[in-house]
Write a protein that holds these residues in place. Structure first.
Motif, mmCIF file in Angstrom:
data_model
loop_
_atom_site.group_PDB
_atom_site.id
_atom_site.type_symbol
_atom_site.label_atom_id
_atom_site.label_comp_id
_atom_site.label_asym_id
_atom_site.label_seq_id
_atom_site.Cartn_x
_atom_site.Cartn_y
_atom_site.Cartn_z
ATOM 1 N N LYS A 54 0.802 -1.231 0.000
ATOM 2 C CA LYS A 54 0.000 0.000 0.000
ATOM 3 C C LYS A 54 0.833 1.279 0.000
ATOM 4 N N PRO A 55 1.820 1.441 0.872
ATOM 5 C CA PRO A 55 2.576 2.708 0.880
ATOM 6 C C PRO A 55 3.271 3.003 -0.439
ATOM 7 N N SER A 56 3.824 1.967 -1.065
ATOM 8 C CA SER A 56 4.514 2.153 -2.334
ATOM 9 C C SER A 56 3.551 2.589 -3.429
ATOM 10 N N MET A 58 0.699 4.123 -3.063
ATOM 11 C CA MET A 58 0.243 5.478 -2.776
ATOM 12 C C MET A 58 1.305 6.496 -3.180
ATOM 13 N N GLN A 59 2.560 6.171 -2.907
ATOM 14 C CA GLN A 59 3.649 7.077 -3.265
ATOM 15 C C GLN A 59 3.749 7.248 -4.780
ATOM 16 N N GLY A 63 0.361 10.114 -3.343
ATOM 17 C CA GLY A 63 -0.281 10.082 -2.025
ATOM 18 C C GLY A 63 -1.787 10.238 -2.124
ATOM 19 N N LEU A 64 -2.414 10.472 -0.976
ATOM 20 C CA LEU A 64 -3.862 10.637 -0.936
ATOM 21 C C LEU A 64 -4.258 12.041 -1.371
ATOM 22 N N GLN A 66 -6.105 15.325 -0.928
ATOM 23 C CA GLN A 66 -6.558 16.046 0.264
ATOM 24 C C GLN A 66 -7.912 16.694 -0.007
ATOM 25 N N HIS A 97 -9.214 4.157 -1.132
ATOM 26 C CA HIS A 97 -8.291 5.286 -1.152
ATOM 27 C C HIS A 97 -8.445 6.099 -2.432
ATOM 28 N N LEU A 99 -6.568 8.658 -4.629
ATOM 29 C CA LEU A 99 -5.185 9.088 -4.814
ATOM 30 C C LEU A 99 -5.098 10.429 -5.524
ATOM 31 N N ASP A 101 -3.126 11.494 -7.832
ATOM 32 C CA ASP A 101 -2.684 11.463 -9.231
ATOM 33 C C ASP A 101 -3.771 12.028 -10.152
#
Length: 253
Positions: A54-56, A58-59, A63-64, A66, A97, A99, A101
């Motif tokens: 998950k962290p990879s 998202m990066q 990321g998320l 806002q 999630h 993202l 992007d």
């Protein structure tokens, strides 16, 4: 044939047979789809893999996003689909999630219940039913354990390629080409199955399933006039998916 050549063939054959044995001994039946599958991972291992990746992921997508209201809508739609479908009977750790992007029109799922949609995809959607179509499709991938299946197929492919490389000079390249075509076919079948599961979830949750056709139109437009031919792609052509989606709607009405 020289003795060394015979030994190479014997070792290569042993590697291939072991890879085949491992693959076919992982046969199981998916309790939610009723489908026979080759999966060696437990539910807990799938969840752990998804959380690890998950962290990879998202990066990679900035990321998320806002945007509290948009994320809340994604969560709400995801929860509604889960609660009214067979997904509620799973032990997966469902999370949704949105993202940041804004360039890549995409949605995807990781093993164990991690589902993602990019801002670029989200912003293309015309209504909440289309959002349900996207998220239902991704939930379908998780329920059908497609990622776990792909991992098992990759292990088999690697074993076949390694065995062919040992046994025959140049054999690895030929085996790799064949397994790539097979895996692409599996990929297209996965997409169609997830579309079908997504339609069923949309209908059970009270969303308009015909809006998934609109999602396909968005993907078709994003692909442009020079999109990859279906036989060279892991995804079915959007026009073919639209026909299958309509068939699924008629099936579940």
């Amino acid at each position: 044939m020289k003795r060394g050549g015979k030994i190479r063939i014997f070792i290569g054959l042993a590697i291939v047979l072991f890879a085949l044995y491992q693959y076919y001994s992982s046969a199981t039946t998916n309790e939610f789809t009723g489908e026979k599958q080759y999966v060696d991972l437990t539910t807990e291992e799938e969840i752990a893999l998804g959380l690890q990746a998950k962290p990879s992921m998202m990066q990679q997508h900035g990321g998320l996003l806002q945007d509290i209201e948009a994320q809340a809508l994604v969560d709400q739609v995801g929860a509604r689909l889960i609660q009214s479908s067979i997904a509620s009977d799973t032990d997966y750790n469902w999370e949704f999630h949105l993202l940041a992007d804004s360039q890549t029109i995409n949605a995807f799922a990781l093993p164990g219940g991690q589902c993602f949609i990019t801002a670029a995809m989200y912003n293309q959607l015309e209504n909440v039913d289309q959002l349900a179509g996207v998220m239902g499709h991704e939930i379908g991938h998780v329920i059908a354990r497609h990622s776990a299946e792909r991992l098992e197929q990759q292990k088999l492919s690697q074993g076949l390629v390694t065995g062919a490389s040992v046994a025959v000079e140049g054999g690895g390249q030929m085996a790799a080409a064949v397994t790539q075509m097979v895996n692409m076919k599996y990929g297209r079948e996965d997409e169609l199955q997830s579309d079908d599961l997504g339609v069923k979830m949309m209908m059970d949750a009270g969303f308009d399933p015909y809006e998934m056709v609109g999602v396909m139109e968005i993907l078709k437009a994003a692909g442009g006039p020079n999109r990859t031919p279906e036989f060279q792609s892991t995804h079915p052509d959007p026009d073919n998916r639209i026909e299958k989606i309509k068939e699924s709607i008629r099936k579940y009405q």
